[in-house]
Design an enzyme around this catalytic site. Structure first.
Site, PDB file in Angstrom:
ATOM      1  N   GLN A 107       0.759  -1.177  -0.159  1.00 51.92           N
ATOM      2  CA  GLN A 107      -0.070  -0.021  -0.049  1.00 51.92           C
ATOM      3  C   GLN A 107       0.932   1.442  -0.126  1.00 51.92           C
ATOM      4  O   GLN A 107       1.857   1.271   0.414  1.00 51.92           O
ATOM      5  CB  GLN A 107      -0.840  -0.040   1.155  1.00 51.92           C
ATOM      6  CG  GLN A 107      -1.963  -1.083   1.228  1.00 51.92           C
ATOM      7  CD  GLN A 107      -3.093  -1.086   2.340  1.00 51.92           C
ATOM      8  OE1 GLN A 107      -2.866   0.074   3.086  1.00 51.92           O
ATOM      9  NE2 GLN A 107      -3.655  -1.823   2.484  1.00 51.92           N
ATOM     10  N   HIS A 108       0.300   2.331  -0.757  1.00 55.17           N
ATOM     11  CA  HIS A 108       0.872   3.615  -0.747  1.00 55.17           C
ATOM     12  C   HIS A 108       0.090   4.564   0.028  1.00 55.17           C
ATOM     13  O   HIS A 108      -0.915   4.978  -0.492  1.00 55.17           O
ATOM     14  CB  HIS A 108       1.348   4.183  -2.058  1.00 55.17           C
ATOM     15  CG  HIS A 108       2.211   3.232  -2.993  1.00 55.17           C
ATOM     16  ND1 HIS A 108       3.255   3.745  -3.462  1.00 55.17           N
ATOM     17  CD2 HIS A 108       2.309   1.906  -3.181  1.00 55.17           C
ATOM     18  CE1 HIS A 108       4.063   2.784  -3.988  1.00 55.17           C
ATOM     19  NE2 HIS A 108       3.478   1.716  -3.653  1.00 55.17           N
ATOM     20  N   PRO A 109       0.529   5.283   1.181  1.00 57.07           N
ATOM     21  CA  PRO A 109      -0.401   6.119   1.881  1.00 57.07           C
ATOM     22  C   PRO A 109      -0.556   7.431   1.382  1.00 57.07           C
ATOM     23  O   PRO A 109       0.234   8.300   0.697  1.00 57.07           O
ATOM     24  CB  PRO A 109       0.702   6.375   3.262  1.00 57.07           C
ATOM     25  CG  PRO A 109       1.708   5.421   3.328  1.00 57.07           C
ATOM     26  CD  PRO A 109       1.743   5.029   1.968  1.00 57.07           C
TER      27      PRO A 109
END
Length: 244
Positions: A107-109
């Site tokens: 995941q990429h914030p």
């Protein structure tokens, strides 16, 4: 002046070096696959990209070019088709995973200034957490080709249609499809689903499955349910056309 590597390639030396790399990598991959099969006793491993720290039960089959990370566990007799990636996930028994599936990616914030991990790791040299949520996949789950499961709990007996993107929980014996994935139906009615969840046939031994083969060979359970005692595995007075 031409680059030395380009000249070598033009003379054929580059091709020979490349061939040596292929032979070397092929031998290394073959040796690693051999050792993985010795490590995972009773499993069939055809990919060198499987972590020895993963957990696999008897009968698991992993096709070529499958990547399985260390934080993965897979139940007995489940199989995974080529070009699939599995990370931070638990798969139950008797699961069927198609080609080019991604389970538990990274995941990429998106609330940060940038979603690029390179800024934080390589330029700022600071911690960047891109770990995914644990994905829990039940037993007897069928995951179609090119499906993506980002997170959630996938119930027993569910079907994930090809190309679906799962971002939330999927109830037992549900059929989901689309982007994002939504429930489009159930494999059976609620009464039969409850019976199957209580039955938990996937916990039976192989010997028990063979002994109670009638309920597996009964064909369409929608039609057979009223004529068949599924909890006992025997035919009722009306009989079942399946052989013992």
């Amino acid at each position: 002046m031409e680059d030395k590597n380009i000249v070598e390639l033009q003379r054929g030396g580059g091709r020979q070096s490349l061939l040596r790399c292929f032979v070397r990598d092929g031998l290394f991959s073959g040796w690693k696959i051999f050792m993985l099969n010795k490590h995972f006793v009773g499993c069939e491993i055809k990919s060198a990209r499987v972590s020895k720290d993963a957990q696999m039960e008897f009968g698991v089959a992993v096709a070529h070019d499958v990547e399985i990370r260390s934080n993965v566990s897979i139940g007995r007799w489940s199989y995974i088709e080529p070009y699939t990636f599995v990370n931070n996930a638990h798969l139950g028994s008797f699961c069927s995973v198609g080609r080019n599936v991604a389970i538990g990616g990274f995941q990429h914030p998106y609330s940060f200034l940038t979603t690029s991990p390179k800024v934080y790791r390589n330029i700022l040299n600071c911690f960047y957490d891109d770990s995914s949520h644990q994905v829990e996949i039940g037993n007897d789950v069928w995951i179609g080709e090119k499906a993506i499961i980002l997170n959630g709990v996938i119930g027993d007996g569910a079907i994930i249609a090809a190309g679906a993107v799962v971002t939330r929980d999927v109830s037992p014996y549900a059929i989901v499809a689309g982007v994002p994935a939504r429930e489009i139906g159930k494999r059976f009615d609620e009464e039969l689903i409850e019976e199957l969840l209580n039955l938990q046939w996937w916990s039976w031994s192989d010997e028990e499955i063979r002994r109670r083969r009638d309920i597996f060979e009964a064909g369409n359970l929608w039609d057979r349910f009223l004529d068949f005692d599924i909890t006992d595995g025997r035919n009722d007075e009306n009989g079942c056309v399946c052989s013992n």
